[in-house]
Motif scaffolding. Structure first.
Motif, PDB file in Angstrom:
ATOM      1  N   GLU A   1       0.833  -1.211   0.000  1.00  0.00           N
ATOM      2  CA  GLU A   1       0.000   0.000   0.000  1.00  0.00           C
ATOM      3  C   GLU A   1       0.864   1.255   0.000  1.00  0.00           C
ATOM      4  OE1 GLU A   1      -2.594  -3.270   1.452  1.00  0.00           O
ATOM      5  OE2 GLU A   1      -0.547  -2.620   1.889  1.00  0.00           O
TER       6      GLU A   1
ATOM      7  N   ASP B   1       0.713   1.181  -4.276  1.00  0.00           N
ATOM      8  CA  ASP B   1      -0.617   1.677  -4.588  1.00  0.00           C
ATOM      9  C   ASP B   1      -0.639   3.165  -4.946  1.00  0.00           C
ATOM     10  OD1 ASP B   1      -1.416  -0.857  -4.109  1.00  0.00           O
ATOM     11  OD2 ASP B   1      -2.594  -0.440  -2.325  1.00  0.00           O
TER      12      ASP B   1
ATOM     13  N   ARG C   1      -8.321  -7.543   2.111  1.00  0.00           N
ATOM     14  CA  ARG C   1      -7.196  -6.664   1.756  1.00  0.00           C
ATOM     15  C   ARG C   1      -7.482  -5.951   0.437  1.00  0.00           C
ATOM     16  NH1 ARG C   1      -2.504  -6.057   5.178  1.00  0.00           N
ATOM     17  NH2 ARG C   1      -0.983  -4.877   3.987  1.00  0.00           N
TER      18      ARG C   1
ATOM     19  N   ARG D   1      -7.643  -1.865  -0.249  1.00  0.00           N
ATOM     20  CA  ARG D   1      -6.903  -1.152  -1.294  1.00  0.00           C
ATOM     21  C   ARG D   1      -7.845  -0.349  -2.187  1.00  0.00           C
ATOM     22  NH1 ARG D   1      -3.046  -5.157  -4.340  1.00  0.00           N
ATOM     23  NH2 ARG D   1      -1.697  -3.324  -4.619  1.00  0.00           N
TER      24      ARG D   1
ATOM     25  N   ALA E   1      -5.952  -0.783   5.858  1.00  0.00           N
ATOM     26  CA  ALA E   1      -5.425  -2.124   5.617  1.00  0.00           C
ATOM     27  C   ALA E   1      -6.377  -3.129   6.247  1.00  0.00           C
ATOM     28  CB  ALA E   1      -4.010  -2.266   6.183  1.00  0.00           C
TER      29      ALA E   1
END
Length: 602
Positions: free
Chosen positions: A418, A422, A506, A510, A534
């Motif tokens: 992340e 991300d 998860r 995201r 998260a």
């Protein structure tokens, strides 16, 4: 009345004190945490005002050098205690200063330094004088010193220094001393007792009783247990002993864990031998969930973890990797028994995902090199630990097949996907960007992090400007890596869109984070600031959305005074597709102030 240093000189040496205690116990069990020091072991220190750590070490170094330079060894020993005590420096600083002294080149001088270390260790009456002797023996000790160091190791207060001095001489004895002072629970206490009695049969039996759950045994303690019992040899000699193979595999998994400040598998000298023996007999393990998950964990470590960096013969690591996955079997085969509880289903799903991921990555590593010859090859993967392990999800970087973080940092795992993937954190632009690749297990503010500067330079992407804690002086220097820009961009794009490692909750997290990046006003309209998003650490099927802001009053309006508060909104996985769950969560955030949610915790 005698002076403090004279009073301590009248007391028995700490070695004699420890020896007499053990004799009086006639082989009985050691007390938990070792024996306390006598009152005389820590006499009052003279005050030293305004001296920093460097100055304190220098003062001790000067005293030791003057003692070593005196040709009259007897006078040196007689004055050593007084001179060292007069510096007023603590035990650990004295030890560090003594251990840092370079061993003399001349054999006569070397023998004199060793003799001084032995006299201080065996005849010292205070912790400072014994610490000085231990520091000298850490560089100059010989096998004949092991029994004396082992005896001193039963005392509290100097066991770290004793372990350091013992480690290059006898790792098993060093591990035993370490265990004396880390005993927690009846099983470990029984193992320490068997080791103290040197009863090989009892050691093996007590070893099989050690609980190996992640909350019972951390990586460092697992290594100490493995070293103390001689696990690699134990398994090699008796692989058919009931329970021994399974316990050895679990212990190996513990040593590869990320919940520590060092990669313990790299500190375990017999790691290769234990891996070899465990893999050779892995087919004998029952094919239940626990054993298959353990073997997948070991394969994951061999592929991209610290275990990859062990001293493998050419091609041997890959052979063991293939062996372990062959025993685990095809992840798409129907299970012999369907898991009945949620935790077991989650774990079975992790095995399937991870085996697929590892086989894909293995094919990549054996394919032809992409990009121009001479440029390093980058691979980015996300490693997820066994759900039964309360561990981290980390981003791993393999450069020409070698894992970067355990080799260049080693104090903690790579940052989360992340953080790195991300938000496009690893994308390269002409403007240099500092990127944190990994953080120490305890947090960056305590033990540091690994940073790199990423920039685009013509047809290349350059990683250089490395930054890591100064204390990591023993690690290799990091070069400037110049990646082919086309291949680099393709790898970043692949890693950013890869969903093979993730699971529904998860994925939901995201997608919520991506929605808030695209439209931050969903939170800012309420005067709130986004935090981490998260899955729950101990409940991976629950998405957690965090944000900060002022709490609400009883009337439902934000407080105008007071510190902002962190809020945690937990969104359990309800079985619908992650895209639908994320869309519903984002709509709800946009429609009303989330501080009023009944399931919110502040």
């Amino acid at each position: 009345m005698s002076a403090p240093h004279e009073r301590s000189a009248l007391a028995p040496s700490l070695f004699a004190y420890a020896r007499d205690l053990r004799r009086a116990e006639t082989g009985g069990p050691l007390p938990e945490g070792g024996h306390p020091l006598p009152d005389s072991a820590r006499p009052p220190r003279p005050r030293r005002v305004g001296r920093d750590h460097h100055e304190a070490r220098t003062a001790v170094t000067d005293v030791l050098l003057s003692l070593l330079a005196d040709p009259d060894g007897q006078r040196a020993v007689a004055e050593a205690h007084r001179a060292i005590a007069a510096t007023g420096v603590r035990d650990r600083t004295v030890f560090a200063a003594a251990a840092a002294l370079p061993p003399p080149d001349d054999p006569t001088d070397r023998a004199r330094a060793r003799a001084l270390g032995r006299c201080l260790t065996r005849d010292g009456t205070t912790t400072v004088s014994v610490a000085a002797g231990l520091g000298l023996l850490a560089r100059l000790g010989e096998p004949e010193d092991v029994p004396y160091l082992r005896t001193l190791g039963v005392l509290q207060g100097l066991h770290r220094e004793v372990v350091t001095a013992l480690t290059p001489l006898d790792r098993r004895t060093a591990a035993f001393v370490g265990l004396i002072h880390r005993v927690r629970g009846d099983e470990l206490r029984a193992l320490v007792g068997a080791l103290a009695a040197e009863d090989a049969e009892a050691v093996r039996d007590r070893f099989l009783e050690i609980p190996t759950g992640p909350r019972c045994l951390g990586p460092e303690l697992a290594r100490q247990v493995a070293e103390a019992v001689g696990l690699a040899g134990l398994l090699r000699r008796d692989p058919d002993r009931p329970g021994l193979l399974a316990q050895a595999v679990r212990m190996l998994v513990r040593m590869t864990g990320l919940r520590g400040y060092e990669a313990e598998i790299l500190r375990y000298e017999e790691a290769v031998a234990l891996y070899e023996t465990a893999a050779a007999h892995a087919h004998r393990l029952p094919r239940d969930l626990d054993h298959r998950a353990a073997l997948v964990s070991l394969a994951l470590d061999l592929h991209s973890g610290a275990g990859h960096l062990l001293a493998w013969a050419e091609g041997r690591r890959e052979e063991l990797f293939d062996t372990l996955l062959a025993v685990v079997g095809d992840p798409d085969d129907p299970p012999t028994a369907t898991p009945t509880d949620q935790a077991a289903r989650r774990r079975a799903d992790w095995i399937r995902r991870t085996v697929r991921q590892l086989r894909t990555a293995h094919r990549f590593s054996t394919d032809r090199r992409e990009g121009p010859v001479g440029t390093p090859r980058l691979r980015i993967e996300v490693a997820v630990a066994d759900p039964a392990e309360p561990d981290v999800v980390e981003t791993r970087f393999l450069i020409d097949g070698r894992p970067l973080v355990p080799e260049a940092f080693g104090r903690g795992p790579g940052d989360t996907p992340e953080r790195l993937l991300d938000g496009g954190g690893l994308r390269a632009a002409p403007e240099p960007r500092d990127v944190r690749l990994a953080e120490a297990y305890c947090t960056e503010g305590c033990c540091g992090a690994l940073y790199v500067t990423v920039r685009r330079e013509g047809a290349h992407v350059v990683w250089d400007g490395w930054r890591r804690p100064r204390a990591l002086s023993g690690l290799p220097e990091l070069p400037a890596y110049r990646f082919d820009a086309v291949a680099y961009d393709a790898e970043i794009a692949r890693a950013e869109t890869d969903q093979g490692w993730t699971w529904p909750a998860r994925r939901t997290a995201r997608l919520i984070a991506a929605g808030l990046r695209d439209r931050p006003e969903r939170l800012t309209r309420w005067g709130l600031r986004q935090g981490w998003i998260a899955t729950e650490f101990d409940a991976p099927d629950t998405t957690v959305v965090t944000f900060t802001g002022p709490p609400l009053t009883t009337e439902g309006t934000p407080e105008r005074e007071g510190e902002p508060r962190q809020f945690l909104w937990r969104v359990p996985d309800d079985g619908t597709p992650p895209e639908e769950q994320a869309a519903a969560a984002l709509r709800r955030l946009a429609e009303g102030d989330p501080r009023g949610y009944p399931e919110l915790r502040g």
